[in-house]
Design a protein around this motif. Structure first.
Motif, short mmCIF file in Angstrom:
data_model
loop_
_atom_site.label_atom_id
_atom_site.label_comp_id
_atom_site.label_asym_id
_atom_site.label_seq_id
_atom_site.Cartn_x
_atom_site.Cartn_y
_atom_site.Cartn_z
N LEU A 70 0.71 -1.21 -0.10
CA LEU A 70 -0.11 -0.07 0.01
C LEU A 70 0.82 1.34 -0.03
CD1 LEU A 70 -2.83 -1.19 2.68
CD2 LEU A 70 -3.09 -0.43 0.16
N ALA A 71 1.96 1.32 0.40
CA ALA A 71 2.95 2.29 1.06
C ALA A 71 2.96 3.35 -0.43
CB ALA A 71 4.33 2.05 1.46
N PRO A 72 3.42 2.59 -1.68
CA PRO A 72 3.76 3.39 -2.91
C PRO A 72 2.35 4.09 -3.49
CG PRO A 72 4.49 1.12 -3.06
CD PRO A 72 3.62 1.20 -1.86
N THR A 73 1.40 3.83 -3.03
CA THR A 73 0.14 4.63 -3.36
C THR A 73 -0.28 5.70 -2.87
OG1 THR A 73 -1.45 3.27 -1.79
CG2 THR A 73 -0.69 2.00 -3.96
N GLY A 74 0.45 6.11 -1.89
CA GLY A 74 0.14 7.02 -0.96
C GLY A 74 -0.73 6.71 0.28
N TRP A 75 -1.12 5.62 0.35
CA TRP A 75 -2.02 5.23 1.50
C TRP A 75 -1.41 5.71 2.71
CZ3 TRP A 75 -1.30 1.37 5.54
CH2 TRP A 75 -2.72 1.09 5.90
N THR A 76 -2.14 6.14 3.70
CA THR A 76 -1.95 6.75 5.07
C THR A 76 -2.31 5.66 6.04
OG1 THR A 76 -1.43 8.99 4.33
CG2 THR A 76 -1.70 8.63 6.72
N LEU A 97 -6.33 -2.27 -0.21
CA LEU A 97 -5.48 -3.14 -0.43
C LEU A 97 -6.15 -4.33 -1.48
CD1 LEU A 97 -3.01 -5.10 0.20
CD2 LEU A 97 -4.45 -6.18 2.22
N ALA A 98 -7.17 -4.62 -1.71
CA ALA A 98 -7.80 -5.25 -2.92
C ALA A 98 -7.69 -4.38 -4.15
CB ALA A 98 -9.34 -5.37 -2.47
N ASP A 99 -7.63 -2.86 -4.19
CA ASP A 99 -7.46 -2.29 -5.38
C ASP A 99 -6.10 -2.38 -5.78
OD1 ASP A 99 -10.06 -1.62 -5.19
OD2 ASP A 99 -9.44 0.38 -4.15
N VAL A 100 -5.16 -2.46 -4.67
CA VAL A 100 -3.60 -2.46 -5.29
C VAL A 100 -3.35 -4.07 -5.75
CG1 VAL A 100 -1.36 -2.80 -4.30
CG2 VAL A 100 -2.78 -1.02 -3.37
N LEU A 101 -4.17 -4.88 -5.24
CA LEU A 101 -3.79 -6.24 -5.93
C LEU A 101 -4.62 -6.45 -7.08
CD1 LEU A 101 -4.79 -8.03 -2.60
CD2 LEU A 101 -2.32 -8.27 -3.85
N GLY A 102 -5.21 -5.40 -7.62
CA GLY A 102 -6.00 -5.54 -8.92
C GLY A 102 -6.70 -6.47 -9.30
N ASP A 103 -6.63 -7.10 -10.71
CA ASP A 103 -7.31 -8.50 -11.14
C ASP A 103 -6.66 -9.75 -10.31
OD1 ASP A 103 -4.78 -8.60 -12.33
OD2 ASP A 103 -5.45 -8.38 -14.34
N ARG A 104 -5.96 -9.62 -9.66
CA ARG A 104 -5.59 -10.68 -8.70
C ARG A 104 -6.85 -11.07 -7.80
NH1 ARG A 104 -0.58 -8.08 -7.95
NH2 ARG A 104 1.27 -8.98 -9.28
N VAL A 105 -7.88 -10.27 -7.51
CA VAL A 105 -8.93 -10.40 -6.68
C VAL A 105 -10.11 -10.55 -7.59
CG1 VAL A 105 -10.43 -9.43 -4.85
CG2 VAL A 105 -7.78 -9.14 -4.93
N ARG A 106 -10.84 -11.64 -7.60
CA ARG A 106 -12.18 -11.71 -8.44
C ARG A 106 -13.31 -11.81 -7.30
NH1 ARG A 106 -10.35 -16.32 -13.06
NH2 ARG A 106 -8.68 -15.28 -13.56
N THR A 107 -14.07 -10.92 -7.58
CA THR A 107 -15.23 -10.98 -6.61
C THR A 107 -16.45 -11.71 -7.17
OG1 THR A 107 -16.08 -8.83 -7.31
CG2 THR A 107 -14.63 -9.03 -5.52
N GLY A 108 -17.61 -12.02 -6.54
CA GLY A 108 -18.50 -12.61 -6.94
C GLY A 108 -18.28 -14.20 -7.46
N ALA A 109 -17.37 -14.75 -7.01
CA ALA A 109 -16.80 -16.03 -7.37
C ALA A 109 -16.93 -16.91 -6.14
CB ALA A 109 -15.38 -15.85 -7.95
N THR A 110 -17.79 -17.67 -6.31
CA THR A 110 -17.85 -18.78 -5.20
C THR A 110 -17.17 -20.10 -5.37
OG1 THR A 110 -20.08 -17.85 -4.52
CG2 THR A 110 -19.60 -20.16 -3.53
#
Length: 465
Positions: A70-76, A97-110
């Motif tokens: 998260l640090a490189p994104t400017g997250w405080t 954190l999920a945003d930083v991980l990007g398409d490595r995170v898939r939602t709506g996937a059971t």
């Protein structure tokens, strides 16, 4: 499936705190993760209790590897000493954190099933050389088959709460009474939810932090302008003892200790009665539609308008049925971890450091982490999950020195004696009794003598006395 297993991702089930931390640690090890989340967004389960404040401060609920991403994104990072709500945790940490991980995170996937490619649970031949196969159902109706070098199940236990029934099964009539039963701490800031409980008589079944929170919230409602007549009935399977309200000031997590003290204040002020030694067998309706709880001993309590069941959680193991898991027969936790967390034996809230070795199974390459690793055991802390996934990620990467270097020391609860000992004669503290106290209805205190009656409440005595 012919791709080398080492070229495949590690599938992480669940985009909650432990799952996202697992992804961060895998990336730190140079391994590609793929996180599958059944909900619509990261931290979907946490968002369902967004109104509840954590008893761990920010300094203990942010994973170091995640912070590194998260640090490189400017997250405080929020104030380490402040206590977030579930909503704060989701919005200010999990979602970024999920945003930083990007398409490595898939939602709506059971995830509907996990196995070894071409090998069901029975087959031994060449089993460990086969990659894992993961079946996924998407919200749009699609089904998908994915392959993985390892599987980390961080799906938690939130979706499978334990029932009201004292035998571990739903009480007779419990499902039929679903319109008046909830398994969550109600959000009394929501006007519709507040109206449901204001001026009503509500049973709270459970003896942990969630039950403390619900009792305290109902007491606050009772003292508010719109809550006159609000009353709680606290259903305890055990008797009243020195540990009933948690560790209080002896708890090394002050906010956790404060929950028990708030519950004690609620009953001292007369906002709740306690029914001890009561194990629910049935839930019936009276002629007005209110609910009557019936105990295994035949007692029938006065009717209540609502029931809040907070008796813990249990893991959903159904989609892991083709894997060879080594689970403790009581807790449904990994066999090597179970003795460290068993509420039948566990004392003083301490949990020894543990990592990949305690979390491993006969099926190499599969790990249950986070809340799910504890099975049915209570009192899981975020920092436990973070240390678990750090160790597991290192083990998957082959760095056993790092994986075995587990040094986490968890804060004690200040409560000695396991929660599973409610039937043991020596489980009653400070009473000199020979068995659990006789079931009874007691009002712990009254406004004029706040704190006094709770100290004097009977805590036991010999059977038949």
């Amino acid at each position: 499936m012919n791709a080398p297993a080492t070229k495949l991702p590690v599938v992480v089930i669940g985009a909650g705190p432990s799952g996202l931390a697992a992804a961060a640690h895998l990336i730190d090890q140079g391994i590609e993760p793929l996180v599958l989340e059944a909900g619509r967004s990261a931290g979907a389960s946490v968002r369902e209790w967004s109104h509840v404040r954590l008893f761990s401060p920010w300094g203990e609920v942010v994973d170091p590897a995640a912070e590194k991403l998260l640090a490189p994104t400017g997250w405080t990072r929020p104030d380490p000493a402040a206590y977030p709500s579930g909503g704060d945790w989701a919005e200010l940490y999990l979602q970024p954190l999920a945003d930083v991980l990007g398409d490595r995170v898939r939602t709506g996937a059971t995830v509907t099933g996990v196995s070894r490619t071409g090998r069901d649970r029975i087959v031994d031949a060449d089993r460990e050389q086969q990659p894992f196969v993961v079946h996924v159902a998407h919200t749009d109706g699609r089904e998908e088959r994915l392959f993985a070098r390892a599987v980390i199940d961080a799906s938690g236990t939130w979706t499978t709460p334990s029932p009201a029934g004292g035998s571990g099964l739903p009480a007779l009539g419990e499902k039929a009474a679903a319109d008046r039963v909830t398994y969550r701490v109600p959000d009394l800031k929501d006007p519709a939810v507040r109206a449901r409980y204001a001026g009503r008589r509500t049973a709270v079944i459970g003896s942990g932090a969630s039950a403390f929170t619900a009792l305290a919230h109902l007491a606050d409602l009772a003292e508010s302008d719109d809550g006159a007549g609000t009353k709680g009935v606290w259903i305890l399977r055990r008797g009243i003892s020195g540990s009933t309200f948690g560790g209080g000031t002896a708890d090394q997590l002050p906010a956790r200790g404060a929950l028990g003290l708030a519950a004690k204040a609620a009953v001292d002020a007369g906002h709740a009665d306690a029914v001890t030694g009561f194990r629910t067998e049935a839930v019936e309706r009276d002629t007005d539609g209110r609910l009557i709880l019936v105990g295994e001993d035949g007692r029938r309590l006065d009717a209540v308008d609502e029931v809040i069941v907070l008796t813990g959680f249990r893991p959903d193991l159904s989609f892991l049925d083709e894997l060879r898991l080594g689970l403790d027969e009581r807790l449904q936790a990994p066999v090597a971890l179970a003795p460290l967390i068993d509420p039948n034996q566990h004392s003083c809230g301490t949990v020894y450091p543990h990592g990949h070795r305690e979390l491993s199974h006969p099926e190499q390459g599969v790990y249950l982490v986070g809340m799910k690793s504890y099975g049915r055991a209570p009192t899981f802390l975020a920092m436990t999950g973070y240390e678990q996934v750090r160790s597991v990620a290192a083990a998957i990467a082959g760095d056993l020195d790092a994986a075995d270097r587990v040094e986490l020391t968890l804060p004690e609860t200040g409560v000695c004696g396991g929660a599973g000992l409610f039937d043991a004669p020596d489980a009653q503290e400070g009473d000199g009794g020979c068995c659990a106290p006789a079931p009874q209805l007691v009002q712990l205190g009254a406004p004029a003598v706040a704190g006094a009656a709770a100290e004097e409440a009977p805590t036991g005595g010999c059977c038949g006395s």
